[in-house]
Design a protein around this motif. Structure first.
Motif, mmCIF file in Angstrom:
data_model
loop_
_atom_site.group_PDB
_atom_site.id
_atom_site.type_symbol
_atom_site.label_atom_id
_atom_site.label_comp_id
_atom_site.label_asym_id
_atom_site.label_seq_id
_atom_site.Cartn_x
_atom_site.Cartn_y
_atom_site.Cartn_z
ATOM 1 N N ILE A 20 0.873 -1.173 0.000
ATOM 2 C CA ILE A 20 0.000 0.000 0.000
ATOM 3 C C ILE A 20 0.910 1.222 0.000
ATOM 4 O O ILE A 20 1.822 1.336 0.833
ATOM 5 N N THR A 21 0.665 2.133 -0.947
ATOM 6 C CA THR A 21 1.562 3.272 -1.148
ATOM 7 C C THR A 21 0.960 4.549 -0.588
ATOM 8 O O THR A 21 -0.230 4.619 -0.255
ATOM 9 N N SER A 22 1.794 5.575 -0.545
ATOM 10 C CA SER A 22 1.363 6.864 0.002
ATOM 11 C C SER A 22 0.354 7.563 -0.899
ATOM 12 O O SER A 22 -0.393 8.433 -0.421
ATOM 13 N N ASP A 23 0.311 7.220 -2.187
ATOM 14 C CA ASP A 23 -0.679 7.821 -3.082
ATOM 15 C C ASP A 23 -1.918 6.941 -3.209
ATOM 16 O O ASP A 23 -2.630 6.995 -4.215
ATOM 17 N N ALA A 24 -2.165 6.095 -2.196
ATOM 18 C CA ALA A 24 -3.403 5.317 -2.059
ATOM 19 C C ALA A 24 -3.537 4.235 -3.122
ATOM 20 O O ALA A 24 -4.640 3.954 -3.591
ATOM 21 N N GLN A 25 -2.439 3.607 -3.502
ATOM 22 C CA GLN A 25 -2.495 2.476 -4.408
ATOM 23 C C GLN A 25 -2.250 1.193 -3.605
ATOM 24 O O GLN A 25 -1.378 1.151 -2.726
ATOM 25 N N LEU A 26 -3.015 0.121 -3.910
ATOM 26 C CA LEU A 26 -2.854 -1.185 -3.260
ATOM 27 C C LEU A 26 -2.586 -2.226 -4.320
ATOM 28 O O LEU A 26 -3.336 -2.314 -5.318
ATOM 29 N N LEU A 27 -1.528 -2.995 -4.103
ATOM 30 C CA LEU A 27 -1.189 -4.089 -5.018
ATOM 31 C C LEU A 27 -1.075 -5.378 -4.228
ATOM 32 O O LEU A 27 -0.372 -5.430 -3.216
ATOM 33 N N ARG A 28 -1.787 -6.408 -4.720
ATOM 34 C CA ARG A 28 -1.667 -7.744 -4.117
ATOM 35 C C ARG A 28 -1.309 -8.730 -5.203
ATOM 36 O O ARG A 28 -1.819 -8.683 -6.328
ATOM 37 N N PHE A 29 -0.389 -9.629 -4.871
ATOM 38 C CA PHE A 29 -0.026 -10.693 -5.805
ATOM 39 C C PHE A 29 0.409 -11.899 -4.997
ATOM 40 O O PHE A 29 0.772 -11.795 -3.816
ATOM 41 N N SER A 30 0.376 -13.050 -5.626
ATOM 42 C CA SER A 30 0.688 -14.296 -4.945
ATOM 43 C C SER A 30 2.167 -14.357 -4.577
ATOM 44 O O SER A 30 3.027 -13.960 -5.372
ATOM 45 N N GLN A 61 -3.188 15.995 12.849
ATOM 46 C CA GLN A 61 -4.422 15.846 12.096
ATOM 47 C C GLN A 61 -5.029 14.477 12.353
ATOM 48 O O GLN A 61 -4.327 13.492 12.549
ATOM 49 N N THR A 62 -6.335 14.449 12.357
ATOM 50 C CA THR A 62 -7.037 13.187 12.586
ATOM 51 C C THR A 62 -7.144 12.382 11.301
ATOM 52 O O THR A 62 -6.991 11.164 11.309
ATOM 53 N N GLY A 63 -7.384 13.029 10.160
ATOM 54 C CA GLY A 63 -7.464 12.331 8.894
ATOM 55 C C GLY A 63 -8.792 11.659 8.665
ATOM 56 O O GLY A 63 -9.661 11.603 9.544
ATOM 57 N N GLY A 64 -8.978 11.125 7.458
ATOM 58 C CA GLY A 64 -10.192 10.399 7.112
ATOM 59 C C GLY A 64 -9.892 8.926 6.948
ATOM 60 O O GLY A 64 -8.984 8.533 6.205
ATOM 61 N N VAL A 65 -10.664 8.080 7.626
ATOM 62 C CA VAL A 65 -10.408 6.645 7.640
ATOM 63 C C VAL A 65 -11.456 5.918 6.819
ATOM 64 O O VAL A 65 -12.637 6.296 6.796
ATOM 65 N N LYS A 66 -11.002 4.851 6.154
ATOM 66 C CA LYS A 66 -11.912 4.002 5.393
ATOM 67 C C LYS A 66 -11.532 2.545 5.627
ATOM 68 O O LYS A 66 -10.352 2.187 5.569
ATOM 69 N N ILE A 67 -12.559 1.728 5.916
ATOM 70 C CA ILE A 67 -12.364 0.285 6.084
ATOM 71 C C ILE A 67 -13.116 -0.404 4.957
ATOM 72 O O ILE A 67 -14.311 -0.165 4.745
ATOM 73 N N SER A 68 -12.419 -1.243 4.216
ATOM 74 C CA SER A 68 -13.035 -1.927 3.065
ATOM 75 C C SER A 68 -12.690 -3.404 3.115
ATOM 76 O O SER A 68 -11.791 -3.844 3.849
ATOM 77 N N ASP A 69 -13.398 -4.167 2.309
ATOM 78 C CA ASP A 69 -13.210 -5.615 2.241
ATOM 79 C C ASP A 69 -12.002 -5.925 1.368
ATOM 80 O O ASP A 69 -11.907 -5.438 0.219
ATOM 81 N N PHE A 70 -11.083 -6.739 1.860
ATOM 82 C CA PHE A 70 -9.882 -7.077 1.111
ATOM 83 C C PHE A 70 -10.225 -7.805 -0.180
ATOM 84 O O PHE A 70 -9.509 -7.683 -1.193
ATOM 85 N N ALA A 71 -11.333 -8.538 -0.189
ATOM 86 C CA ALA A 71 -11.704 -9.298 -1.383
ATOM 87 C C ALA A 71 -12.056 -8.400 -2.559
ATOM 88 O O ALA A 71 -12.061 -8.848 -3.702
ATOM 89 N N GLU A 72 -12.386 -7.117 -2.337
ATOM 90 C CA GLU A 72 -12.727 -6.203 -3.413
ATOM 91 C C GLU A 72 -11.507 -5.774 -4.221
ATOM 92 O O GLU A 72 -11.651 -5.200 -5.309
ATOM 93 N N TYR A 73 -10.329 -6.041 -3.718
ATOM 94 C CA TYR A 73 -9.117 -5.625 -4.409
ATOM 95 C C TYR A 73 -8.629 -6.787 -5.278
ATOM 96 O O TYR A 73 -8.261 -7.851 -4.762
ATOM 97 N N PRO A 74 -8.610 -6.607 -6.586
ATOM 98 C CA PRO A 74 -8.196 -7.718 -7.467
ATOM 99 C C PRO A 74 -6.689 -7.931 -7.415
ATOM 100 O O PRO A 74 -5.914 -6.994 -7.176
ATOM 101 N N ALA A 75 -6.276 -9.170 -7.577
ATOM 102 C CA ALA A 75 -4.862 -9.481 -7.651
ATOM 103 C C ALA A 75 -4.279 -9.011 -8.951
ATOM 104 O O ALA A 75 -4.906 -9.130 -10.017
ATOM 105 N N LYS A 76 -3.104 -8.471 -8.945
ATOM 106 C CA LYS A 76 -2.405 -7.978 -10.123
ATOM 107 C C LYS A 76 -1.038 -8.649 -10.207
ATOM 108 O O LYS A 76 -0.620 -9.377 -9.300
ATOM 109 N N GLY A 77 -0.370 -8.364 -11.272
ATOM 110 C CA GLY A 77 0.951 -8.921 -11.440
ATOM 111 C C GLY A 77 1.989 -8.151 -10.654
ATOM 112 O O GLY A 77 1.813 -6.966 -10.332
ATOM 113 N N ARG A 78 3.092 -8.818 -10.366
ATOM 114 C CA ARG A 78 4.181 -8.163 -9.657
ATOM 115 C C ARG A 78 4.753 -7.050 -10.513
ATOM 116 O O ARG A 78 4.762 -7.127 -11.728
#
Length: 838
Positions: A675-685, A738-755
């Motif tokens: 998970i990056t500072s510009d709000a990108q999430l990458l998952r791979f096997s 700063q308190t910031g804005g929080v979001k909780i989401s389901d991990f299954a919604e994030y598709p797997a991508k390539g490395r």
């Protein structure tokens, strides 16, 4: 039989000398000489008198100091002056024996009630005293009770060794000194070894015996349950004490007083505050060091003697982690002088004969002696008062006839004639007449007449009281009992030695494993606030059932109590940590908490700017370690960690790069997540990442846009219901403001991508938000904490994968899994991360 010729020469009347040879049987000569020597040692040096509890040298010291006026209200004098006076007048056996006896009577660790008030270095249980020319002494307050009324014909006197002086055969002894201070001595063919006791208890028993002369031993032991040693400690087993009180011989075991304490933030230790009687700290320290050096005593890392005059005795024995302090203490009792045996042998002189005495006999001898002292004192005082009354009565007669008495005196030729005429005129005795003649005229006033009348009345009352004491055994016993009570009130102190009933035999040697902490399975935990701890067992930690935890986990690793784990730092280092050094969390806590953990900085030395990102197993057959860096590099580490190094690299980092996450990879079916500072999430096997050796630099994990960096990396089991937590904020705000804005989401919604791809968006920024402050992915429930480790509530509803967040009420310092649901935890038997049902 051999004969010996002894040659003697006797000078005759004339100048010639005549030689005479006398044949003497060697056996008879040796027998006679030995018996004379033995008699001298037994009666004149080694054994105490059962009445006052003093050996001859001790009695002579106290008597001489009393005669010298060295009372507690006077100044100290040089000990050599006392020794010289005693040796010159009463004790011709050398100054060393006299000074040794004087020193012992001044040592509070030798005498339960010291009789000498010493000034200077009078030694310690380990060290000798200074020479007599350096020390000073005077009688202690308790010694005044020993010599009190010695000048009132209370005891017999005998000539000294040269017949020029006299000395008391026994002291009046206002308290049972033999039982209170004990005694030790070695004679010829016999010895004595008597334990000290508490003054208040002994006096209570003596008073009971005075009141009830037929009291049994059991009755007396209700008042005197056992010895009370000057150095305190603990007495284990009372059977030997009962034997000694009944027959005069017995043994008991003395133990040091110890406590298991936390002597440092990471170590427990045994603190010794009292030692057995006649055992010094230096002797204990020396023995422990010898045993540790010889590898006969295990589990001790350090030993310090912190004793001083303010805190008293304090030995701190630091215990190595992994050893049970109570088991080490048992070994110390078994192998060192911290447990000693005291053999009671109550041998004392009774009517000039050595006898072995039980408690009742010792008390009876003392009570009989004290009754005799008070009886003789009362008779002496009555006689003195009768003599004074006789004089006062004659003086009163003279005052009543003062004019005639003066006329008789003036008309007499000399004092003898005046004495005779006064005796004849007023029926006075010779003593009364002489006293009238010796009385100054200034005493013959009217005021002195009133004083003499009052004195006469007082003397008659005192004589009547003393006569009542002498004529009534009950009155005499009451006086003795009351005086004993007053002595106990004045000089008594609380009991120092603890008495413990026990069956008897010392503890046998413990099995070696009993000394060490068992090598049981456990979980090693690392929290978001940098605390390390271990659990009591390897069972999964319970969820908190909806209640807020104190802290959240970064890593949880399965290990054993005597195993090792590796701490992974942001600079790519792995540092060994002994699991046994870590604090143990309670088996169950409600809510679960790592507040009992210790900061990781207590176990590892970090470089400036270096932080700990996680922990991992050092087992070469265990799960591999996955690392992610701030520049998007991923690496799976081959677990070939060096066994002879405590600090080694697990990744070769590029300049400016740091490790942001470390997770144990228990299965290749798990996903590696960036998970990056510009709000990108990458998952791979994880299976697509080839394991590499420790020096390798890894491979591309995620593609980063300009200026962005990885803020979180971990491993997630896709088979579990997991959550993704992201908190957005402003890059220009000060950290923690700063308190910031929080979001909780389901991990299954994030598709797997390539490395090495860019991933998908994890949160949409709102106005004023341009960066992710914190992120986390793993099995729920997710937990957030402040900088102090306090819980911060998170929203329960799930947001869309690319949706915006909800405003937090408090600033969040860390986000992670709850206890029992940490990412990167070692798998259980089914290959799943341990967690409880929601």
């Amino acid at each position: 039989m051999f004969d010996m010729a002894r040659r003697t020469t006797t000078p005759p009347a004339d100048e010639d000398f005549e030689e005479r040879i006398v044949d003497i049987d060697v056996s008879a000569e040796m027998r006679t000489s030995f018996l004379e020597y033995a008699y001298s040692v037994i009666y004149q040096r080694a054994l105490p008198d059962a009445r006052d509890g003093l050996k001859p040298v001790q009695r002579r010291i106290l008597y001489s100091m009393s005669e010298m006026g060295l009372r507690p209200d006077r100044g100290h004098v040089k000990s050599s002056r006392v020794v010289g006076d005693v040796m010159g007048k009463l004790h011709p056996h050398g100054d060393t024996a006299i000074y040794d006896a004087l020193v012992r009577m001044a040592q509070p660790f030798s005498m339960r009630l010291p009789l000498i008030d010493g000034h200077g270095n009078f030694g310690s249980p380990d060290d000798l005293p200074a020479a007599m020319r350096y020390t000073e002494a005077r009688l202690a307050a308790a010694a005044m009770a020993m010599v009190q009324s010695i000048d009132e014909n209370t005891v017999d006197f005998k000539p000294n060794y040269d017949g020029q002086e006299t000395e008391p055969t026994v002291m009046p002894s206002a308290f049972p000194n033999l039982l209170v201070n004990g005694a030790t001595g070695i004679a010829v063919g016999m010895a004595t070894n008597m334990a000290p006791h508490n003054l208040g208890e002994v006096v209570a028993a003596a008073r009971h015996l005075i009141k009830k002369p037929d009291a049994t031993l059991e009755d007396l032991m209700r008042f005197v349950p056992g010895p009370d040693l000057p150095t305190g400690g603990t007495i284990i087993g009372l059977d030997g004490i009962r034997d000694a009180y009944a027959r005069g011989r017995g043994t008991f075991r003395m133990r040091a007083k110890c406590a298991v304490e936390q002597v440092s933030p990471r170590r427990k230790g045994i603190v010794v505050t009292e030692l057995p009687f006649n055992v010094g700290p230096e002797r204990v320290v020396t023995k422990i060091r010898e045993l540790v050096t010889a590898k006969k005593l295990h589990g001790i890392s350090d030993l310090k003697d912190l004793s001083d005059r303010h805190r008293g005795l304090r030995l701190v024995i630091e215990i190595k982690n992994g050893f049970i302090p109570e088991a080490v203490l048992e070994e110390l009792y078994r192998l060192t002088p911290m447990e000693e045996t005291f053999g009671i042998n109550n041998v004392a002189l009774v009517d000039g004969q050595p006898r072995t005495l039980g408690l009742r006999e010792l008390l009876q001898v003392y009570v009989d002696h004290r009754l005799d002292v008070v009886r003789r004192r009362s008779a002496h005082r009555r006689r003195k008062r009768e003599e004074r009354l006789h004089l006062v009565e004659g003086l009163v007669v003279a005052l009543l006839n003062i004019d005639e008495v003066i006329r008789v005196i003036r008309s007499s030729d000399d004092s003898a004639q005046a004495r005779e005429r006064l005796m004849a005129a007023y029926e006075l005795s010779e003593i009364q007449a002489a006293y009238i003649l010796d009385t100054p005229l200034r005493r013959l006033t009217r005021y002195d007449k009133l004083e003499l009348d009052r004195e006469q009345e007082t003397l008659r009352e005192e004589i009547a009281e003393l006569t009542a004491i002498l004529s009534s055994e009950d009155r005499l016993r009451k006086v003795v009992s009351d005086e004993l009570a007053q002595v106990a009130k004045t000089y008594g102190t609380p009991r120092r030695t603890v008495l413990l009933e026990a069956s008897g035999a010392p503890r046998k040697t413990a099995a070696p494993l009993e000394l060490e902490v068992p090598d049981d399975p456990c979980l090693v935990l690392f929290s978001s606030t940098g605390l390390l701890a271990r659990t009591a067992d390897a069972s999964p930690l319970p969820r908190e059932g909806g209640r807020s935890p104190h802290d959240v986990l970064v890593s949880a690793v399965r290990s054993t109590v005597r195993g090792e784990v590796g701490v992974v730092t942001s600079q790519g280092r792995m540092i060994r940590v002994q699991v046994v050094d870590l604090p143990t969390l309670p088996p169950s806590s409600d809510p679960p908490s790592l507040s009992g953990g210790h900061p990781v900085s207590e176990y590892v030395a970090l470089n400036p700017g270096e932080t700990v990102v996680g922990i991992g197993s050092l087992d070469p057959d265990g799960p591999g370690l996955a690392l992610g860096t701030a520049q998007g590099v991923v690496k799976r580490v081959v677990p070939d960690y060096p066994a002879n190094r405590d600090d080694f690299e697990v990744i070769g980092l590029k300049d400016g790069d740091t490790v942001v996450g470390a997770a144990e990879l228990t299965s290749e079916e798990h996903d590696l997540v960036f998970i990056t500072s510009d709000a990108q999430l990458l998952r791979f096997s994880a299976s697509i990442v080839r394991p590499q050796g420790r020096p390798a630099g890894g491979m591309a994990g995620i593609r980063l846009d300009g200026g962005s960096r990885v803020i979180w990396f971990g491993a997630v089991d896709p088979a579990l219901e997991s959550r993704v937590v992201t908190i957005a904020g402003s890059s220009t705000a000060l950290p923690g403001t700063q308190t910031g804005g929080v979001k909780i989401s389901d991990f299954a919604e994030y598709p797997a991508k390539g490395r090495a791809t860019g991933g998908v968006r994890a949160q949409r920024f709102l106005k004023g938000e341009d960066v992710l402050l914190l992120a986390w992915a793993g099995p729920g429930p997710a937990r957030a904490v402040s900088a102090t480790g306090k819980p911060v509530p998170l929203p329960e509803e799930l947001g869309r994968r690319d949706g915006s967040g909800l405003r937090l009420t408090h600033a969040v310092a860390a986000v992670g899994g709850a206890l029992g649901s940490s990412p990167g935890s070692s798998a259980d038997a089914d290959g799943r991360v341990p967690q409880a049902a929601d």
